[in-house]
Structure formats: C-alpha cells, structure tokens
Write an enzyme that holds these catalytic residues in place. Structure first.
Site, PDB file in Angstrom:
ATOM      1  N   LYS A  51      -7.389 -61.560  53.683  1.00 45.64           N
ATOM      2  CA  LYS A  51      -7.797 -62.214  52.437  1.00 45.64           C
ATOM      3  C   LYS A  51      -8.235 -61.177  51.391  1.00 45.64           C
ATOM      4  O   LYS A  51      -7.841 -61.260  50.231  1.00 45.64           O
ATOM      5  CB  LYS A  51      -8.935 -63.223  52.718  1.00 45.64           C
ATOM      6  CG  LYS A  51      -8.465 -64.393  53.608  1.00 45.64           C
ATOM      7  CD  LYS A  51      -9.499 -65.503  53.720  1.00 45.64           C
ATOM      8  CE  LYS A  51     -10.619 -65.178  54.684  1.00 45.64           C
ATOM      9  NZ  LYS A  51     -10.179 -65.138  56.102  1.00 45.64           N
ATOM     10  N   THR A  52      -9.041 -60.211  51.827  1.00 43.97           N
ATOM     11  CA  THR A  52      -9.497 -59.165  50.902  1.00 43.97           C
ATOM     12  C   THR A  52      -8.316 -58.328  50.410  1.00 43.97           C
ATOM     13  O   THR A  52      -8.207 -58.016  49.218  1.00 43.97           O
ATOM     14  CB  THR A  52     -10.532 -58.253  51.597  1.00 43.97           C
ATOM     15  OG1 THR A  52     -11.596 -59.074  52.092  1.00 43.97           O
ATOM     16  CG2 THR A  52     -11.097 -57.219  50.644  1.00 43.97           C
ATOM     17  N   ASP A  96     -16.143 -62.400  48.669  1.00 41.78           N
ATOM     18  CA  ASP A  96     -15.861 -62.683  50.074  1.00 41.78           C
ATOM     19  C   ASP A  96     -16.959 -63.615  50.611  1.00 41.78           C
ATOM     20  O   ASP A  96     -18.073 -63.613  50.093  1.00 41.78           O
ATOM     21  CB  ASP A  96     -15.865 -61.362  50.855  1.00 41.78           C
ATOM     22  CG  ASP A  96     -15.121 -61.478  52.183  1.00 41.78           C
ATOM     23  OD1 ASP A  96     -14.515 -62.539  52.447  1.00 41.78           O
ATOM     24  OD2 ASP A  96     -15.148 -60.498  52.948  1.00 41.78           O
ATOM     25  N   THR A 145     -13.932 -68.464  55.398  1.00 43.10           N
ATOM     26  CA  THR A 145     -13.425 -68.960  56.673  1.00 43.10           C
ATOM     27  C   THR A 145     -13.698 -70.453  56.798  1.00 43.10           C
ATOM     28  O   THR A 145     -13.189 -71.099  57.694  1.00 43.10           O
ATOM     29  CB  THR A 145     -14.141 -68.243  57.837  1.00 43.10           C
ATOM     30  OG1 THR A 145     -15.549 -68.299  57.606  1.00 43.10           O
ATOM     31  CG2 THR A 145     -13.707 -66.790  57.925  1.00 43.10           C
ATOM     32  N   ARG A 204      -5.841 -57.590  61.531  1.00 42.02           N
ATOM     33  CA  ARG A 204      -7.002 -56.707  61.753  1.00 42.02           C
ATOM     34  C   ARG A 204      -7.080 -56.313  63.221  1.00 42.02           C
ATOM     35  O   ARG A 204      -7.377 -55.169  63.565  1.00 42.02           O
ATOM     36  CB  ARG A 204      -8.300 -57.404  61.330  1.00 42.02           C
ATOM     37  CG  ARG A 204      -9.544 -56.530  61.526  1.00 42.02           C
ATOM     38  CD  ARG A 204     -10.813 -57.274  61.176  1.00 42.02           C
ATOM     39  NE  ARG A 204     -10.860 -57.576  59.755  1.00 42.02           N
ATOM     40  CZ  ARG A 204     -11.602 -58.547  59.221  1.00 42.02           C
ATOM     41  NH1 ARG A 204     -12.329 -59.327  59.987  1.00 42.02           N
ATOM     42  NH2 ARG A 204     -11.592 -58.756  57.920  1.00 42.02           N
TER      43      ARG A 204
END
Ligand code: ADE
Length: 320
Positions: A51-52, A96, A145, A204
């Site tokens: 997402k980042t 975030d 999330t 990740r």
C-alpha cells in the site's frame, strides 16, 4: 541500466494488482489531462501487500511530492496542520493506518478533503477566534487494514477506494526475481518458485524470505547461487512450512484444535491463549488462514476446518 531500488517507482514496474493498476492508470491520466489533483484514494487490505509503495508510485506518476505519516503518529490537530502546511498544489499526503487517527484530527480532515480548508479555533472564551486556512488542492491517500474501522464521514470522502488483494504465486515469483536482480544475486527458477509458494500471497514476506535464503546461499554455496536445496534448508530453519504458515499460524490452529475442539471460539480468547493482541491476529494472521481455508468465521466464533486438522496431522472428526 537497472534501477537499484527494491521498491518499484512507477506503475509499469509494479507487479500484480492488475485490475487496480488499470483503474488507477485511468484516473491518473484523466486528472493529469484536466490538470487537476487526483481524487482522494483509500487503499485497504492485509498488511505487506504494498500500500505504501503504491502510494509513492501514484505520487511519482502524478509527478508530485508526497508527505508521509501514519494515524498513530498524528496525536494533535497541530500535527496534521504542520503537514498540511507543507503541501503544494497537487501533492500527495499519505496517511498509513488511517483508521488510528484521533477523532479530532479525523474531523479536521473532513473540510480539508472536501473543500481544501481547515478552520482552527485559537484562544478561549471571549478571546476565542476562528482562523480560516485555505489549502492547495491535494490528494489524500489513506491506507488501512480495516476499512470498517473508519468513520463513515471519512470513508465517504474518498472518491477512489481500492482493495489490495493477495498476490498470485507467479506474481510473487516475479517479485523475488526482481529483488534478486536488485541485490545482484543469482537465483534458480525452482528456488524463486519455492519462496513464492511459501510467502502467503505477500510481497513483504517474499522479500524477507528472499533475503534470509540469500544469506544461507552466501554462507553455504561457493558461488553464492540460490538453488532449490539451500532454499528449502533455509525455509526449514525459518520454520515456514509448505503452505507458508509460520510458527504463530500453526500455534493458532493448534490452540483451537487442542483447547477448543476446533471451535467455535472467540478471537479474543485465542489471542489471550497466545499472549498476542486480538488485532494482531485479526489483521495479520487470520485473513490468510481464512483465505487458505484453514479457518472459517461463524456467528458464534472461529472454527478450524478439516484442512487445518489435516495440515497439522490431526485426525478429523465430523460433529456428532
Ligand atoms: N516489491 C514489493 N512489492 C512489489 C510489487 N508489487 N511490484 C514490484 N516490486 C515489488
């Protein structure tokens, strides 16, 4: 020349999430051709899916700067004001974990997002004054999330809402191969496939496993070649199994089977048993266990499936 950064900079290099990329590409082109800022974007989905990274890609594609922060980092309206003050026309403000913003800060965002201004009250009682701060048009990109934890006024101010999905094995494989190029290390195809299989759909995790496997190859292989054998050895040491489940994943399933006969059992009960936060389990572990069919949610709590019994090597008995 290969760009020596692990994170992709532009949509063209961003692997996976193809429907989302196709949509975003239209909105970006449209905003650019109208010379407007991009509408506010909410990216939601499990952690570790990029997402980042995607927020930065959007800023790059829009050719604007990005200010970055997170919900827990903004404690007071003044913290938000300081960030808003840095923005130039068209810039991206990335927040975030936006579901963790304090209420007062969230409320300040309403007018900032909708009409590009904030009103702040200074002083008290008779001395109180309202200050009106106009802002340049900007794009808020929020990541979360748990989209359900956003208040509905905030949620409704995002014109673009995008669900990040777990990655396919082939996509993770591509990501691992890309990383091996970035790190200038050689990886055999079956090895990148193996890492991809065990990364629970999450870049990740794929990149983390890749770095650890690479360490093993560095030490145990003369040519440092990452082959399937060293990959399997490393993943065994890391206790990541063939389904990508780690120790805590297996402990969750094991606890549910051993202490609660497979459920139904409440999430907070499971969390307490494992000395973990319920939200950690809910956000970081459960989504993948559900997606893989190991756990089901029912109105009375979580239940493990036959697949979980089988995976952990327990006999499975149907309910009497
Ligand atoms: N690294 C991490 N996530 C990635 C993605 N989606 N595409 C390319 N490289 C990545």
């Amino acid at each position: 020349a290969f760009d020596l950064s692990l994170r992709p900079q532009f949509l063209g290099e961003y692997i996976g999430q193809s429907e989302l990329k196709a949509e975003l590409s239209v909105y970006i082109q449209a905003a650019q051709s109208r010379e407007e800022s991009l509408d506010h974007v909410l990216l939601y989905g499990p952690p570790g899916l990029g997402k980042t990274t995607l927020a930065k890609v959007i800023a790059n594609e829009m050719q604007v700067n990005m200010q970055s922060t997170s919900g827990p980092a903004i404690e007071k309206t003044g913290d938000l004001l300081a960030l808003l003050n840095e923005l130039e026309a068209g810039d991206v403000l990335f927040i975030d974990e936006i579901h963790r913003l304090p209420r007062s800060v969230e409320e300040m965002l309403y007018s900032a997002m909708e009409d590009f201004y904030v009103d702040i009250i200074i002083g008290q009682d008779e001395g109180a004054r309202a200050l009106h701060f106009p802002l340049p048009p900007f794009t808020l990109i929020g990541a979360t999330t748990r989209p359900g934890a956003l208040s509905s006024p905030l949620r409704h101010r995002f014109g673009i809402m995008e669900h990040m999905r777990y990655y396919q094995v082939e996509e993770l494989e591509e990501i691992v191969k890309r990383s091996s190029q970035v790190f200038d290390s050689e990886i055999a195809s079956p090895a990148s496939h193996e890492i991809a299989l065990r990364s629970r759909g999450t870049p990740r995790i794929a990149n983390r496993l890749f770095r650890r496997v690479r360490d093993f190859a560095q030490v145990y292989r003369d040519n440092h070649m990452i082959d399937l054998d060293i990959t399997r050895q490393a993943l065994t040491v890391l206790q990541v199994d063939e389904k990508g489940l780690d120790q805590l994943d297996r402990k969750i399933l094991d606890t549910m089977i051993k202490f609660y006969q497979g459920g139904p059992v409440g999430l907070t009960t499971i969390a307490a048993n494992l000395s973990e936060e319920a939200t950690t389990i809910e956000d970081m572990y459960e989504p993948y266990l559900i997606q893989q069919g190991f756990i089901q949610r029912t109105p009375r709590g979580r239940v493990v499936t036959a697949l979980a019994y089988q995976h952990l090597g327990y006999p499975y008995q149907e309910d009497e």
